[in-house]
Write a protein that holds these residues in place. Structure first.
Motif, short mmCIF file in Angstrom:
data_model
loop_
_atom_site.label_atom_id
_atom_site.label_comp_id
_atom_site.label_asym_id
_atom_site.label_seq_id
_atom_site.Cartn_x
_atom_site.Cartn_y
_atom_site.Cartn_z
N GLU A 178 6.59 -14.88 -48.09
CA GLU A 178 6.54 -13.48 -48.56
C GLU A 178 6.89 -12.50 -47.44
N ILE A 179 6.55 -12.84 -46.19
CA ILE A 179 6.88 -11.97 -45.06
C ILE A 179 8.39 -11.97 -44.81
N VAL A 180 8.99 -13.15 -44.89
CA VAL A 180 10.43 -13.26 -44.70
C VAL A 180 11.16 -12.58 -45.86
N SER A 181 10.68 -12.79 -47.06
CA SER A 181 11.30 -12.17 -48.24
C SER A 181 11.27 -10.65 -48.15
N GLU A 182 10.14 -10.11 -47.71
CA GLU A 182 10.04 -8.64 -47.58
C GLU A 182 11.05 -8.13 -46.56
N ALA A 183 11.25 -8.86 -45.47
CA ALA A 183 12.21 -8.44 -44.45
C ALA A 183 13.62 -8.46 -45.01
N ILE A 184 13.97 -9.51 -45.75
CA ILE A 184 15.31 -9.59 -46.35
C ILE A 184 15.55 -8.44 -47.32
N GLU A 185 14.57 -8.19 -48.18
CA GLU A 185 14.72 -7.12 -49.16
C GLU A 185 14.86 -5.76 -48.48
N TRP A 186 14.08 -5.54 -47.42
CA TRP A 186 14.18 -4.27 -46.71
C TRP A 186 15.54 -4.12 -46.04
N LEU A 187 16.01 -5.17 -45.38
CA LEU A 187 17.31 -5.12 -44.71
C LEU A 187 18.44 -4.92 -45.72
N GLY A 188 18.36 -5.62 -46.84
CA GLY A 188 19.37 -5.42 -47.89
C GLY A 188 19.35 -4.00 -48.41
N GLY A 189 18.16 -3.42 -48.46
CA GLY A 189 18.03 -2.05 -48.96
C GLY A 189 18.65 -1.00 -48.07
N ILE A 190 18.81 -1.29 -46.78
CA ILE A 190 19.45 -0.32 -45.88
C ILE A 190 20.93 -0.64 -45.68
N GLY A 191 21.43 -1.58 -46.47
CA GLY A 191 22.87 -1.85 -46.45
C GLY A 191 23.33 -3.03 -45.64
N VAL A 192 22.40 -3.85 -45.12
CA VAL A 192 22.80 -5.04 -44.37
C VAL A 192 23.33 -6.08 -45.35
N GLU A 193 24.54 -6.58 -45.11
CA GLU A 193 25.18 -7.50 -46.03
C GLU A 193 25.22 -8.94 -45.54
N GLN A 194 24.87 -9.16 -44.26
CA GLN A 194 24.85 -10.51 -43.70
C GLN A 194 23.53 -10.72 -42.95
N ILE A 195 22.79 -11.77 -43.33
CA ILE A 195 21.52 -12.08 -42.69
C ILE A 195 21.50 -13.56 -42.36
N SER A 196 21.08 -13.88 -41.14
CA SER A 196 20.96 -15.26 -40.72
C SER A 196 19.50 -15.56 -40.43
N LEU A 197 18.96 -16.55 -41.12
CA LEU A 197 17.56 -16.95 -40.93
C LEU A 197 17.48 -17.89 -39.74
N ALA A 198 16.68 -17.53 -38.75
CA ALA A 198 16.63 -18.30 -37.50
C ALA A 198 15.33 -19.08 -37.38
N ASP A 199 15.48 -20.38 -37.11
CA ASP A 199 14.32 -21.21 -36.75
C ASP A 199 14.23 -21.16 -35.23
N THR A 200 13.75 -20.05 -34.72
CA THR A 200 13.84 -19.72 -33.29
C THR A 200 13.22 -20.77 -32.39
N ALA A 201 12.07 -21.26 -32.76
CA ALA A 201 11.37 -22.24 -31.93
C ALA A 201 11.56 -23.67 -32.42
N GLY A 202 12.41 -23.87 -33.42
CA GLY A 202 12.68 -25.22 -33.91
C GLY A 202 11.47 -25.90 -34.52
N VAL A 203 10.65 -25.13 -35.27
CA VAL A 203 9.40 -25.68 -35.78
C VAL A 203 9.51 -26.27 -37.18
N ALA A 204 10.60 -25.96 -37.91
CA ALA A 204 10.68 -26.36 -39.31
C ALA A 204 11.18 -27.79 -39.48
N THR A 205 10.65 -28.47 -40.49
CA THR A 205 11.18 -29.77 -40.89
C THR A 205 12.39 -29.53 -41.79
N PRO A 206 13.21 -30.56 -42.02
CA PRO A 206 14.32 -30.38 -42.95
C PRO A 206 13.85 -29.91 -44.33
N GLU A 207 12.76 -30.46 -44.80
CA GLU A 207 12.24 -30.05 -46.11
C GLU A 207 11.88 -28.58 -46.11
#
Length: 311
Positions: A178-207
């Motif tokens: 929900e935190i990531v979703s809110e950020a995407i929606e806010w950025l889209g609302g100000i006109g951002v058309e390209q967003i890249s989701l970053a696994d900055t610390a490499g913590v996510a599993t493939p799933e």
């Protein structure tokens, strides 16, 4: 065959290398990448040299590319500032040059620099990382994002925003889709058309990569959503394929996996190697636009730089 976008990120690779790589070497490398069919390059950043001395020569690098005819001396105002003298690669795609901006001073530099077609902005959903990386509060970061969006439109440039810590937070702070979703929606609302989701610390599993990306597509209506993944080498291909199967068609990567985030806490966690991205997606029938011979040449050129400048 379904086309995917590969964004090669030498800037991300270089900025962590302690031994300064000369501007002439950087420019020659970028020229070769363009000639070999890498049409989207995260090439430069406009940050204070005292924080990232490796990127202090961004304007000089771009001027060298002007002199050899890779990019135009002045933007043409149409969102394609890098008019090419070399033949377009895959699908006739124009050359995209991304320049990273973290404050208004950097914005001014990026808009004056030749060839920068796209502004890149690192936006974090982690307060801790935001303070360490950008010395900003959430409100300050959002004000800058609004400024960048307005300036990019006015100058005929594009803007890509990287949401760091999108796949998890190693600092023990609140995190969730929900935190990531809110950020995407806010950025889209100000006109951002390209967003890249970053696994900055490499913590996510493939799933987790696949599940989050698929869930975020609902919030990203009208936005081109991509991934900038970090991983240990043995898990890289699985993460790439998980994102692809979830619908991702935009991937950031670096040749040989050079670079990464110092906050990962694991020296084996770094950028996902471009050669793994290309081979993994190619095996699934995706069209990357990178020919095998070109990939081999690019890997060898990157290894040469690593031998000379990586301690």
């Amino acid at each position: 065959m379904e086309a995917v976008k590969i964004i090669e990120c030498p800037r991300d690779a270089w900025q962590g290398v302690e031994k300064i790589i000369p501007a002439s070497v950087k420019a020659e490398y970028l020229q070769k990448l363009a000639e070999w069919g890498f049409r989207r390059l995260d090439a430069v950043s406009f940050v204070a040299p005292k924080y990232v001395p490796q990127m202090a020569d961004s304007e000089e690098v771009l001027q060298r590319l002007v002199r050899v005819g890779v990019i135009a001396a002045r933007p043409n105002g149409s969102g394609s500032a890098a008019s090419l003298a070399i033949e377009p690669g895959h699908g006739g795609a124009p050359l995209e040059i991304i320049g990273i901006v973290v404050n208004e001073q950097g914005l001014d530099r990026a808009l004056k620099a030749p060839g920068v077609t796209t502004l890149g902005y690192p936006y974090s959903v982690s307060a801790n990382f935001r303070r360490q990386n950008a010395h900003m509060s959430l409100s300050e970061s959002r004000r800058l994002a609004e400024k960048l969006s307005e300036a990019a439109r006015a100058a005929g440039r594009r803007l890509v925003v990287y949401i760091s810590m999108a796949f998890g937070n190693p600092f023990g702070e609140p995190w969730g889709p929900e935190i990531v979703s809110e950020a995407i929606e806010w950025l889209g609302g100000i006109g951002v058309e390209q967003i890249s989701l970053a696994d900055t610390a490499g913590v996510a599993t493939p799933e987790e990569v696949g599940e989050l990306f698929k869930a975020m597509t609902k919030a990203a209506r009208g936005v081109e959503l991509g991934v900038h993944l970090h991983s240990r080498p043995e898990g890289a291909a699985e993460k790439v394929l998980a994102a692809y199967e979830a619908g991702c068609r935009r991937f950031d990567s670096t040749l040989t996996g050079l670079g990464g985030c110092p906050f990962a806490g694991d020296e084996l966690v770094g950028n996902i190697p471009t050669e793994i991205v290309v081979s993994s997606l190619g095996a699934r029938g995706a069209e990357t636009g990178i020919e095998p011979w070109a990939l081999l040449a690019a890997v060898e050129a990157t290894r040469d730089i690593r031998k000379q400048y990586q301690p």
